[in-house]
Design a protein around this motif. Structure first.
Motif, short mmCIF file in Angstrom:
data_model
loop_
_atom_site.label_atom_id
_atom_site.label_comp_id
_atom_site.label_asym_id
_atom_site.label_seq_id
_atom_site.Cartn_x
_atom_site.Cartn_y
_atom_site.Cartn_z
N ALA A 62 23.97 24.53 84.59
CA ALA A 62 24.63 25.60 83.88
C ALA A 62 24.99 26.74 84.81
N THR A 63 24.09 27.10 85.70
CA THR A 63 24.40 28.14 86.67
C THR A 63 23.89 27.70 88.04
N GLU A 64 24.69 27.94 89.02
CA GLU A 64 24.21 27.71 90.38
C GLU A 64 24.27 29.06 91.05
N GLU A 65 23.24 29.85 90.88
CA GLU A 65 23.28 31.23 91.35
C GLU A 65 23.19 31.31 92.87
N THR A 66 24.06 32.09 93.44
CA THR A 66 23.91 32.46 94.83
C THR A 66 23.73 33.97 94.82
N PRO A 67 22.48 34.44 94.78
CA PRO A 67 22.24 35.86 94.55
C PRO A 67 22.77 36.72 95.68
N GLY A 68 23.13 37.92 95.35
CA GLY A 68 23.56 38.87 96.37
C GLY A 68 25.00 38.74 96.79
N GLY B 236 33.72 33.07 89.85
CA GLY B 236 32.44 32.45 89.56
C GLY B 236 31.82 32.89 88.26
N GLU B 237 32.66 33.19 87.31
CA GLU B 237 32.13 33.69 86.05
C GLU B 237 32.90 33.09 84.87
N ILE B 238 32.16 32.75 83.82
CA ILE B 238 32.81 32.34 82.58
C ILE B 238 32.55 33.42 81.55
N TRP C 32 31.77 16.22 79.06
CA TRP C 32 32.55 16.07 80.26
C TRP C 32 33.46 17.26 80.49
N VAL C 33 34.04 17.77 79.41
CA VAL C 33 34.94 18.92 79.53
C VAL C 33 34.13 20.18 79.88
N TRP C 34 33.00 20.33 79.26
CA TRP C 34 32.15 21.47 79.59
C TRP C 34 31.79 21.44 81.06
N ASP C 35 31.47 20.24 81.49
CA ASP C 35 31.21 20.00 82.90
C ASP C 35 32.35 20.49 83.78
N SER C 36 33.56 20.11 83.41
CA SER C 36 34.72 20.48 84.25
C SER C 36 34.90 21.98 84.27
N VAL C 37 34.69 22.62 83.12
CA VAL C 37 34.85 24.07 83.08
C VAL C 37 33.80 24.74 83.96
N ARG C 38 32.58 24.24 83.89
CA ARG C 38 31.52 24.80 84.74
C ARG C 38 31.83 24.59 86.21
N ARG C 39 32.44 23.44 86.49
CA ARG C 39 32.76 23.15 87.88
C ARG C 39 33.77 24.15 88.42
N VAL C 40 34.75 24.50 87.59
CA VAL C 40 35.73 25.51 88.01
C VAL C 40 34.99 26.80 88.37
N ARG C 41 34.06 27.17 87.52
CA ARG C 41 33.30 28.38 87.77
C ARG C 41 32.48 28.25 89.06
N ASN C 42 31.80 27.13 89.19
CA ASN C 42 30.94 26.94 90.37
C ASN C 42 31.74 26.90 91.66
N GLU C 43 33.02 26.52 91.55
CA GLU C 43 33.87 26.53 92.74
C GLU C 43 34.57 27.86 92.88
N ASN C 44 34.00 28.88 92.24
CA ASN C 44 34.46 30.25 92.43
C ASN C 44 35.71 30.63 91.66
#
Ligand SMILES: Nc1ncnc2c1ncn2[C@@H]1O[C@H](COP(=O)(O)OP(=O)(O)OP(=O)(O)O)[C@@H](O)[C@H]1O
Ligand SMILES: [Mg+2]
Lengths: 360, 506
Positions: free
Chosen positions: B244-250, B282-284, B439-451
């Motif tokens: 759900a989140t891949e945090e890179t803090p800071g 990196g935000e939804i 699968w679609v939720w996955d893709s949306v999260r991937r967009v976020r995770n790829e900044n």
């Protein structure tokens, strides 16, 4: 919600039936019904329908000259039919080919006559054709513009513009452009060197025939291969989808109407440059209206319009031969034309509807 | 009433959409049909409604064999279908649309007054507050559904079929809907419902039938099953889900979308009132709200389809304005999935390949000198069909021939595939089965995770909660509250969506 005005009442997939009707035969059934009605009209007018039928075919294709005349009519009809079809394929109803053709003829004649001191020969022919195209385009462009920006129904505006154009040409040939020696309402004659050359000696078929065939081909390519033609079709099939893609529907409507009217304008040009050699009041026996039938019978496919135009052209030459040889009054001919357009349009519209329904 | 389908088969060009299906529906019961996208649910109910002829099999009603060869015949037999998409004539009034059910009969003169009374009675019985004289296109989707229900009841239907009814309903409307169909069932109607919400199926029905690739694979008693079990029966094992989140803090996140004091007007009425919001890399950001509270209009202003009457919208610092939509799409600065896919997404009669090419039509490679390049377009289509599992995998199929869920996949595919800087998705999982939704939720999260920056608008609170990093709630044209997903209980969201409580967000 202005968009709803673009949109048919029942959205796809509308109430779909499932009966397998041989819908492809409906346009042909339309022709058959029209022929039957015509037969009755002829019979009422006091002639034998069977004899009349063979007289019509004879009149249209009986000899090379007659065939040439038929193809000349088909040339004008094909170009005018493209004006109906191009608009239709962008989701618009263009009943104004008649007016666009009149304006095209006027512009074509005016440029061919008044530019003579400056240019001559085939260069002037080209300029004159171009002027015809532009004048037709402007005339239908007005309807497109009103549709896009004032939401006025193009079906109505194009009809109104027809009357204005007809009156305008009448005025032109009675005054400003009238030939000095003329007893008819007509302009000066355009020199033979500027007129469209005949394709075969002794037969009235002129180079406009080639122009019409090329135009049909170009329109076909436009819709099947260009991005613009593609976008126009999206606008027709679902304007909402076009809108959310950021394609300006207004711009597309104006563009489609400009293009459509251009071809009707050319139809007027070839009448002036290929048939009459001058602008004459009432030169068109309603080509712009027959064009609706030409386009509908071909299901608005520009290539299919070629035989369709020949069919309607044969109707004109055949019927006028009938009128001369069997003394059938000319009103019968006009009634028959009306019946033909009506039945063909109804038949094809039904066929399209059935096709979509059975596809479910 | 007891309607029985025996070995019903329907083929579309070699593919069996329904393969020897035997099932029966009874008075007093709510019967749910489940299955993945393209499993054949809609096809089955269209056969019952007389919209499709089966290729084989038989149908009987109370033991008498019938052949339902037209919608009219279905109505005469007491079968009515409420489709996924409202089947209404938008320019007619609500009343006119309702009595169309009767006007199709023998009577040539419609007794308007008497019918009006009858319609009012039915609507009141159902607890609907319908404005009978409003134009049908001007009422909300929920009200359109009510219109259709009244219409089926007026036609005297005894078997009422609902195809994905709750898709367009708000949570409150859904609750009311289930109370209503329960009552109808108790009054002796047979109810058939298609849904992708497994909880709904378990909570509200007495029988569940699962279809898979046109075959009936299971009949389940709702009380004895779980959503997980149903999901497995439908699609097998679910794909694993991206974190759900891949945090890179800071990390410093740049602002992508900035909406500053934006208002939108329609018919001189303010429908969006001085809204401000931002979406960063990196935000939804989720926007929740009852449909019609202005959130759709704000989104149209952001993508340039609507004029903002005041305020400023920037993407990556550059101002964007009305009429720039195509440019924004072409430059991959935005990707836009509109809220109403059926209306705004597709040209149904055009092919899947053509529809997939919409967004990239003018790109280099796809066209040259204004001429389309069909090979490139075909390659593009095949790639998307495969990658996004669009069924059937045939680019030449007309888009309207796809099942509802596959149409949705088509629209998502062409947008997601472009990796836009700002992704604006509305109701992405509407009409999708559990597998496709994951699968679609996955893709949306991937967009976020790829900044990428994502603005999500959805009427499905589960979707909003599971995807968003921040949730904004819309009410009457403004933001009535901002929540983090942890704070966003259904009650809290419900209150804010109704305009009550919560601190006002900047
Ligand atoms: N009119 C049609 N012509 C051709 N194929 C069709 C037609 N209608 C449906 N199909 C095909 O039949 C299959 C079943 O479609 P159906 O609409 O019944 O699925 P569904 O179970 O309702 O799916 P969804 O959950 O996505 O709505 C699909 O593969 C679809 O493409
Ligand atoms: Mg379906």
């Amino acid at each position: 919600m202005p968009l709803s005005s673009y949109f048919p009442a029942f959205t796809w997939p509308a109430f779909a039936g499932n009966r397998r009707v041989g819908f492809a035969v409906l346009p042909l059934a339309g022709i058959a019904a029209a022929l039957a009605t015509t037969a009755i009209l002829v019979w009422i007018a006091g002639a034998n329908p069977l004899a009349a039928a063979s007289t019509i075919v004879d009149g249209a294709f009986g000899n090379t000259y007659a065939t040439g005349v038929t193809l000349v009519k088909a040339t004008t009809l094909l170009l005018a039919g493209l004006a109906v079809g191009v608009a239709y394929r962008a989701g618009l109803v263009n009943i104004g080919a008649e007016g666009q053709l009149q304006m095209g003829a006027a512009a074509s004649a005016a440029s061919a006559i008044y530019l003579q001191p400056i240019v001559s020969g085939s260069l002037l022919t080209l300029i004159s054709l171009f002027a015809g195209f532009i004048a037709g385009a402007i005339w239908s462009g007005i309807a497109g513009f009103c549709r896009a920006f004032f939401k006025s129904n193009e079906l109505v505006t194009t009809i109104l513009l027809n009357y204005i154009a007809l009156a305008f040409v009448s005025v032109l040939v009675s005054g400003p452009m009238a030939a000095s020696s003329a007893t008819f309402r007509e302009s000066e004659r355009i020199p033979a060197s500027v007129q469209l050359p005949k394709l075969i000696a002794g037969i009235p078929l002129h180079a406009g025939f080639i122009i019409a065939l090329l135009s049909a081909l170009l329109v076909g390519l436009f819709f099947s291969r260009t991005t613009l033609g593609f976008v126009l079709q999206v606008v027709r099939f679902n304007p909402f989808a076009a809108r959310s893609q950021g394609w300006s529907i207004n711009r597309m409507i104006v563009l489609a109407m400009l293009l459509a009217g251009g071809f009707a304008g050319l139809a007027g040009s070839v009448e002036v440059l290929g048939v009459h050699g001058r602008l004459i009041d009432g030169f068109s026996p309603g080509y712009g209206y027959l064009a609706i039938g030409v386009s509908f019978l071909a299901l608005h496919n520009s290539i299919a319009m070629i035989p369709s135009a020949v069919f309607f052209g044969a109707g004109i030459t055949g019927m006028s031969y009938l009128q001369r040889s069997l003394q059938v009054p000319s009103s019968t001919m006009f009634a028959a034309q009306g019946v033909l357009i009506m039945f063909v349009a109804a038949g094809t519209a039904l066929a399209v509807q059935r096709a979509r329904q059975s596809a479910g | 009433m007891h309607v029985r389908l025996q070995d019903v088969t329907k083929r579309f060009g070699g593919i069996a959409a329904n393969d020897a299906i035997t099932v029966s529906f009874q008075s007093g019961k709510i019967h749910t049909l489940l299955g993945e996208n393209g499993a054949g649910k809609t096809t089955l109910v269209r056969i019952l409604a007389g919209l499709l002829n089966p290729d084989a099999g038989s149908i009987s009603i109370d033991g008498h064999p019938v052949s339902i060869d037209s919608p009219k015949h279905a109505i005469a037999l007491g079968i009515a279908l409420v489709s996924q998409h409202p089947m209404i004539a938008g320019h007619l009034t609500v009343l006119e649309n309702i009595i169309a059910a009767r006007a199709g009969g023998q009577r040539t003169i419609i007794k308007m007054k008497a019918l009006r009374g009858e319609v009012e009675q039915i609507a009141a019985d159902c607890g609907f507050k319908l404005d009978l004289d409003a134009k049908a296109q001007s009422i909300s989707l929920g009200a359109q559904k009510q219109l259709e229900i009244v219409r089926t009841l007026l036609s005297g239907a005894r078997l009422i079929i609902f195809d994905e009814p709750t898709d367009v309903l708000t949570p409150a409307e859904s609750d009311a809907f289930f109370v209503l169909i329960r009552r109808l069932a108790d009054q002796g109607k047979a109810i058939v419902m298609i849904t992708h919400f497994l909880r709904e199926a378990i909570a509200h029905s007495q029988a569940i039938t699962i279809l898979k690739r046109g075959r009936l694979v299971a009949s389940v008693v709702p009380a004895e099953t779980t959503p997980a079990q149903l999901a497995e029966l439908m699609v097998g094992v679910l794909p694993s889900i991206v974190a759900a989140t891949e945090e890179t803090p800071g990390r410093v996140r740049k602002t992508v979308l900035e909406v500053d004091n934006v208002s939108v007007e329609e018919d001189r009425r303010q429908i969006v009132r001085r809204v401000s919001l931002t979406v960063s890399e990196g935000e939804i950001v989720g926007i929740a709200g009852v449909a019609g509270n202005g959130q759709e209009d704000l989104i149209e202003a952001i993508v340039g389809l609507r004029q903002a009457t005041e305020g400023r919208i920037t993407i990556d610092g550059t101002h964007v304005g009305f009429g720039e939509t195509r440019k924004l799409i072409r430059d991959d600065r935005i990707g836009y999935v509109p809220p109403d896919r059926h209306r705004d997404g597709l040209a149904g009669v055009m092919s899947v390949a053509d529809n997939l090419s919409f967004e990239v039509l003018e790109r280099r490679g796809m066209s040259r000198f204004g001429l389309r390049r069909f090979q490139a377009s075909a390659r593009h289509a095949s790639r998307l069909i495969e990658r996004y599992r669009i069924q059937p995998p045939r680019p030449e199929t007309a888009a309207e021939k796809l099942s509802g869920g596959n149409q949705q996949k088509l629209i998502l595919a062409r947008v997601l595939d472009r990796n836009p800087r700002l992704l604006i998705v509305c109701n992405p999982s509407r009409g999708l089965d559990v597998g496709a939704t994951a699968w679609v939720w996955d893709s949306v999260r991937r967009v976020r995770n790829e900044n990428g920056a994502v603005l999500l608008l959805s009427g499905d609170l589960d979707e909003i909660r599971s995807l968003s990093d921040r949730i904004l709630v819309f009410f009457r044209g403004s933001v009535s509250g901002e929540l983090s997903p942890d704070e966003a209980s259904s009650e809290r969201l419900g209150l804010l969506m109704g305009g009550a409580g919560g601190e006002h967000a900047a």
